[in-house]
Design an enzyme around this catalytic site. Structure first.
Site, mmCIF file in Angstrom:
data_model
loop_
_atom_site.group_PDB
_atom_site.id
_atom_site.type_symbol
_atom_site.label_atom_id
_atom_site.label_comp_id
_atom_site.label_asym_id
_atom_site.label_seq_id
_atom_site.Cartn_x
_atom_site.Cartn_y
_atom_site.Cartn_z
ATOM 1 N N ALA A 38 -2.963 -2.487 2.988
ATOM 2 C CA ALA A 38 -1.652 -2.878 3.510
ATOM 3 C C ALA A 38 -1.235 -4.245 2.989
ATOM 4 C CB ALA A 38 -1.666 -2.867 5.039
ATOM 5 N N GLU A 39 -2.140 -5.217 3.064
ATOM 6 C CA GLU A 39 -1.788 -6.571 2.632
ATOM 7 C C GLU A 39 -1.607 -6.642 1.121
ATOM 8 O OE1 GLU A 39 -2.452 -11.224 3.529
ATOM 9 O OE2 GLU A 39 -3.453 -9.736 4.759
ATOM 10 N N SER A 40 -2.378 -5.878 0.382
ATOM 11 C CA SER A 40 -2.212 -5.863 -1.074
ATOM 12 C C SER A 40 -0.824 -5.364 -1.455
ATOM 13 C CB SER A 40 -3.279 -4.980 -1.722
ATOM 14 O OG SER A 40 -4.569 -5.506 -1.512
ATOM 15 N N SER A 43 1.924 -7.879 -0.116
ATOM 16 C CA SER A 43 1.890 -9.170 -0.812
ATOM 17 C C SER A 43 2.488 -9.078 -2.207
ATOM 18 C CB SER A 43 0.456 -9.692 -0.899
ATOM 19 O OG SER A 43 -0.013 -10.040 0.373
#
Length: 115
Positions: A38-40, A43
């Site tokens: 999710a963060e990859s 971001s």
């Protein structure tokens, strides 16, 4: 982690990741691995939203884990829901190979000057 980016834009990011190698001791997809996916995605999308001379810094992530995944791949779709000058927010839905929702996450990134 084996994250592969499939679709890349500031508005929508799609990526996938194998379950194998990203499991907790019981052989199920680790919740932290879902957060990494999710963060990859969010971001990279936020960095594209930020534009030249700016950087995106994750400041908040939350995730709800709906079901376990034990094999195959999970796919994440990050959709930008807010794209301001200083904050960018993405909703991320992660599904298994049978298109069942595994996780729902939200990521907010702060946009600032690179220097």
């Amino acid at each position: 982690m084996g994250v592969e980016l499939v679709e890349i834009s500031a508005e929508r990011m799609v990526g996938r990741m194998p379950v194998k190698g990203n499991t907790q001791p019981f052989g199920l997809l680790h919740g932290g691995a879902s957060c990494v996916l999710a963060e990859s995605l969010g971001s990279v999308g936020a960095a594209l939203s930020a534009g030249p001379g700016k950087i995106a810094l994750g400041i908040e992530i939350n995730a709800t884990h709906h079901r376990a995944a034990a094999d195959g791949f999970v796919t994440g779709v990050a959709t930008r829901v807010h794209g301001g000058r200083t904050l960018v927010t993405y909703d991320i839905v992660i599904t298994d190979d049978r298109d069942r929702r595994v996780c729902t996450a939200r990521l907010t990134c702060m946009i600032r000057d690179a220097g």
